[in-house]
Design an enzyme around this catalytic site. Sequence first.
Site, PDB file in Angstrom:
ATOM      1  N   GLY A   1      25.515  40.211  23.287  1.00  0.00           N
ATOM      2  CA  GLY A   1      25.646  41.654  23.100  1.00  0.00           C
ATOM      3  C   GLY A   1      27.013  42.179  23.506  1.00  0.00           C
ATOM      4  O   GLY A   1      27.865  41.442  24.015  1.00  0.00           O
TER       5      GLY A   1
ATOM      6  N   CYS B   1      26.662  53.447  32.845  1.00  0.00           N
ATOM      7  CA  CYS B   1      28.129  53.459  32.733  1.00  0.00           C
ATOM      8  C   CYS B   1      28.746  54.817  33.110  1.00  0.00           C
ATOM      9  O   CYS B   1      29.754  54.879  33.830  1.00  0.00           O
ATOM     10  CB  CYS B   1      28.552  53.086  31.313  1.00  0.00           C
ATOM     11  SG  CYS B   1      27.467  53.727  30.035  1.00  0.00           S
TER      12      CYS B   1
ATOM     13  N   SER C   1      30.509  52.178  21.765  1.00  0.00           N
ATOM     14  CA  SER C   1      30.149  50.830  22.246  1.00  0.00           C
ATOM     15  C   SER C   1      29.087  50.897  23.337  1.00  0.00           C
ATOM     16  O   SER C   1      28.388  49.913  23.582  1.00  0.00           O
ATOM     17  CB  SER C   1      31.379  50.064  22.745  1.00  0.00           C
ATOM     18  OG  SER C   1      31.989  50.780  23.798  1.00  0.00           O
TER      19      SER C   1
ATOM     20  N   HIS D   1      34.522  55.785  28.311  1.00  0.00           N
ATOM     21  CA  HIS D   1      33.909  57.107  28.418  1.00  0.00           C
ATOM     22  C   HIS D   1      34.890  58.008  29.185  1.00  0.00           C
ATOM     23  O   HIS D   1      35.536  57.562  30.141  1.00  0.00           O
ATOM     24  CB  HIS D   1      32.608  57.052  29.215  1.00  0.00           C
ATOM     25  CG  HIS D   1      31.505  56.286  28.548  1.00  0.00           C
ATOM     26  ND1 HIS D   1      31.505  55.950  27.208  1.00  0.00           N
ATOM     27  CD2 HIS D   1      30.340  55.796  29.043  1.00  0.00           C
ATOM     28  CE1 HIS D   1      30.390  55.292  26.922  1.00  0.00           C
ATOM     29  NE2 HIS D   1      29.669  55.182  28.017  1.00  0.00           N
TER      30      HIS D   1
ATOM     31  N   VAL E   1      27.828  44.116  25.993  1.00  0.00           N
ATOM     32  CA  VAL E   1      28.067  43.945  27.429  1.00  0.00           C
ATOM     33  C   VAL E   1      28.144  42.463  27.784  1.00  0.00           C
ATOM     34  O   VAL E   1      29.055  42.023  28.495  1.00  0.00           O
ATOM     35  CB  VAL E   1      26.949  44.629  28.256  1.00  0.00           C
ATOM     36  CG1 VAL E   1      27.165  44.381  29.740  1.00  0.00           C
ATOM     37  CG2 VAL E   1      26.898  46.128  27.967  1.00  0.00           C
TER      38      VAL E   1
HETATM   39  P1  NAP Z   1      23.688  44.939  22.172  1.00  0.00           P
HETATM   40  O1  NAP Z   1      25.109  44.801  21.773  1.00  0.00           O
HETATM   41  O2  NAP Z   1      22.718  45.487  21.195  1.00  0.00           O
HETATM   42  O3  NAP Z   1      23.159  43.498  22.689  1.00  0.00           O
HETATM   43  C1  NAP Z   1      21.839  43.268  23.047  1.00  0.00           C
HETATM   44  C2  NAP Z   1      21.698  41.886  23.644  1.00  0.00           C
HETATM   45  O4  NAP Z   1      20.363  41.700  24.129  1.00  0.00           O
HETATM   46  C3  NAP Z   1      21.950  40.762  22.651  1.00  0.00           C
HETATM   47  O5  NAP Z   1      22.543  39.666  23.318  1.00  0.00           O
HETATM   48  C4  NAP Z   1      20.539  40.421  22.226  1.00  0.00           C
HETATM   49  O6  NAP Z   1      20.404  39.117  21.709  1.00  0.00           O
HETATM   50  C5  NAP Z   1      19.830  40.514  23.556  1.00  0.00           C
HETATM   51  N1  NAP Z   1      18.383  40.587  23.387  1.00  0.00           N
HETATM   52  C6  NAP Z   1      17.690  41.471  22.636  1.00  0.00           C
HETATM   53  N2  NAP Z   1      16.363  41.184  22.710  1.00  0.00           N
HETATM   54  C7  NAP Z   1      16.243  40.117  23.540  1.00  0.00           C
HETATM   55  C8  NAP Z   1      15.141  39.336  24.001  1.00  0.00           C
HETATM   56  N3  NAP Z   1      13.891  39.632  23.640  1.00  0.00           N
HETATM   57  N4  NAP Z   1      15.377  38.306  24.845  1.00  0.00           N
HETATM   58  C9  NAP Z   1      16.644  38.005  25.224  1.00  0.00           C
HETATM   59  N5  NAP Z   1      17.733  38.704  24.808  1.00  0.00           N
HETATM   60  C10 NAP Z   1      17.531  39.732  23.968  1.00  0.00           C
HETATM   61  O7  NAP Z   1      23.539  45.850  23.451  1.00  0.00           O
HETATM   62  P2  NAP Z   1      24.547  46.054  24.691  1.00  0.00           P
HETATM   63  O8  NAP Z   1      25.377  47.238  24.449  1.00  0.00           O
HETATM   64  O9  NAP Z   1      25.189  44.756  25.033  1.00  0.00           O
HETATM   65  O10 NAP Z   1      23.525  46.483  25.818  1.00  0.00           O
HETATM   66  C11 NAP Z   1      22.529  45.613  26.286  1.00  0.00           C
HETATM   67  C12 NAP Z   1      21.758  46.341  27.379  1.00  0.00           C
HETATM   68  O11 NAP Z   1      22.593  46.506  28.515  1.00  0.00           O
HETATM   69  C13 NAP Z   1      21.339  47.768  26.981  1.00  0.00           C
HETATM   70  O12 NAP Z   1      20.118  47.759  26.304  1.00  0.00           O
HETATM   71  C14 NAP Z   1      21.297  48.482  28.288  1.00  0.00           C
HETATM   72  O13 NAP Z   1      20.028  48.337  28.903  1.00  0.00           O
HETATM   73  C15 NAP Z   1      22.339  47.747  29.098  1.00  0.00           C
HETATM   74  N6  NAP Z   1      23.593  48.521  29.144  1.00  0.00           N
HETATM   75  C16 NAP Z   1      23.953  49.025  30.306  1.00  0.00           C
HETATM   76  C17 NAP Z   1      25.101  49.738  30.404  1.00  0.00           C
HETATM   77  C18 NAP Z   1      25.467  50.350  31.695  1.00  0.00           C
HETATM   78  O14 NAP Z   1      25.814  51.482  31.672  1.00  0.00           O
HETATM   79  N7  NAP Z   1      25.424  49.690  32.808  1.00  0.00           N
HETATM   80  C19 NAP Z   1      25.913  49.964  29.309  1.00  0.00           C
HETATM   81  C20 NAP Z   1      25.541  49.439  28.105  1.00  0.00           C
HETATM   82  C21 NAP Z   1      24.368  48.717  28.044  1.00  0.00           C
HETATM   83  P3  NAP Z   1      20.433  38.839  20.111  1.00  0.00           P
HETATM   84  O15 NAP Z   1      21.868  38.601  19.777  1.00  0.00           O
HETATM   85  O16 NAP Z   1      19.601  37.600  19.998  1.00  0.00           O
HETATM   86  O17 NAP Z   1      19.856  40.024  19.443  1.00  0.00           O
HETATM   87  C1  3JM Z   2      22.560  52.037  28.025  1.00  0.00           C
HETATM   88  O1  3JM Z   2      15.935  49.539  26.954  1.00  0.00           O
HETATM   89  C2  3JM Z   2      16.745  49.749  26.068  1.00  0.00           C
HETATM   90  O2  3JM Z   2      16.455  49.752  24.877  1.00  0.00           O
HETATM   91  C3  3JM Z   2      18.193  49.981  26.459  1.00  0.00           C
HETATM   92  C4  3JM Z   2      18.602  51.400  26.467  1.00  0.00           C
HETATM   93  C5  3JM Z   2      19.991  51.578  27.055  1.00  0.00           C
HETATM   94  C6  3JM Z   2      20.189  51.742  28.427  1.00  0.00           C
HETATM   95  C7  3JM Z   2      19.062  51.579  29.382  1.00  0.00           C
HETATM   96  O3  3JM Z   2      18.206  52.478  29.490  1.00  0.00           O
HETATM   97  O4  3JM Z   2      19.007  50.529  30.019  1.00  0.00           O
HETATM   98  C8  3JM Z   2      21.089  51.618  26.186  1.00  0.00           C
HETATM   99  C9  3JM Z   2      22.363  51.840  26.681  1.00  0.00           C
HETATM  100  C10 3JM Z   2      21.476  51.996  28.907  1.00  0.00           C
HETATM  101  C11 3JM Z   2      21.722  52.240  30.350  1.00  0.00           C
HETATM  102  O5  3JM Z   2      22.683  51.683  30.886  1.00  0.00           O
HETATM  103  O6  3JM Z   2      21.006  53.021  30.966  1.00  0.00           O
END
Ligand code: NAP
Ligand code: 3JM
Length: 349
Positions: free
Chosen positions: A15, A131, A161, A251, A17
């Site tokens: 993903g 974030c 992103s 951001h 992140v």
């Molecule tokens: P993304 O680009 O959509 O990537 C999602 C990742 O999760 C991909 O590696 C995906 O794998 C994997 N995944 C989805 N379903 C899964 C499953 N059942 N088992 C294992 N892996 C699975 O999303 P992202 O922006 O990287 O964000 C990922 C998560 O991080 C968000 O949903 C959110 O909770 C968190 N996040 C946190 C912050 C923060 O502020 N700290 C910021 C952004 C995101 P595939 O390639 O196989 O689909």
């Molecule tokens: C940032 O659970 C989900 O589908 C992820 C939603 C999400 C989150 C979250 O709630 O974990 C997307 C992007 C965040 C976050 O950092 O709070």
Amino acid sequence: MTQKSYNVAIVGATGAVGQKIVKILEEKQFPIQHLKLLSSKRSAGTKVNFKGKELIVEEATNDSFIDIDIALFSAGGAVSKQFAPEAVKRGAVVVDNTSAYRMDENVPLVVPEVNEEDLINHQGIIANPNCSTIQMVAALKPIQKAFGLERVIVSTYQAVSGAGNQAVEELKLQAEKFLSNEVINPELLPVKADKKHFPIAFNALPQIDLFQENGYTLEEMKMINETRKIMHAPKLPVAATCVRLPFFTSHAESVYIEVGQEGLTTQDLWKVLRHADGITVQDDPSEQEYPTPLSAAGKTDVFVGRVRKDLDQDNGFHMWVVSDNLLKGAAWNTVQIAERVLEKGLLLK
Ligand code: NAP
Ligand code: 3JM
């Protein structure tokens, strides 16, 4: 003496992140013996380069966490709920990037420059804040420490992103179509799970995550609740308006604060911010110096500019806080937490 090294797993390694976590573990020379990259079935088999070697991404299962010391989760809340307890059961410390456990009172919610002391109470899971929260509290903490803090009102300008790799692709596609007068069919933003979708290209969407009953969005409530928890200020008045804008990275936030002392100047705030860990002050109106999303992208610091005293409220100040949402906002803060866990001897085994 050779440094001890550890088995690390990344859940969501393919993903937006997860890819940054892989990169930053390499750049910061995190002491890794074995790195396991996990995703859903969809991406299993994907090849990823780490330190000149090719690693193969595997589908995450409960057994993926056997022999893992630290597991870094960024695959959404549902995946964390499913696998984080299983990883802890198998002896791994989990640093979770999702909102799944952030407000759980048994889970430390940590920005190392702000409250690393909270790590000591962890019971296996440590949460990485949202974030938008991370960069704001990094700037607020030194001000709170020096002068006290009585109120926060923030409006955000957030990159696509933050909504994942699909949102980045949606903006690229819409921008091309918009410029060639083709029809745009929004499918993802503002929130995949909501009823309606709107164009993000050349637009601004005042909705990040789902609306709550009180009229605020979940992203806004995350900023409010997480800020109070991290800053140990449960009654701090905080209001937030979160807006998605059509740029890829970083951001930006317009933050209004009321401090606990009268008679302070902009110079007083600059002084404490200049001495704060992880903060770079970029603030010189005479030279048009201030941070922007593009200037902060790719950097791990939080950048602060446009500090100025409110014209009517003596203890009121405004500032502009910018940081790379995938680095300090996610991957770098996660890896910093993992570094502190090692330094403080807080692994489970
Ligand atoms: P993304 O680009 O959509 O990537 C999602 C990742 O999760 C991909 O590696 C995906 O794998 C994997 N995944 C989805 N379903 C899964 C499953 N059942 N088992 C294992 N892996 C699975 O999303 P992202 O922006 O990287 O964000 C990922 C998560 O991080 C968000 O949903 C959110 O909770 C968190 N996040 C946190 C912050 C923060 O502020 N700290 C910021 C952004 C995101 P595939 O390639 O196989 O689909
Ligand atoms: C940032 O659970 C989900 O589908 C992820 C939603 C999400 C989150 C979250 O709630 O974990 C997307 C992007 C965040 C976050 O950092 O709070």
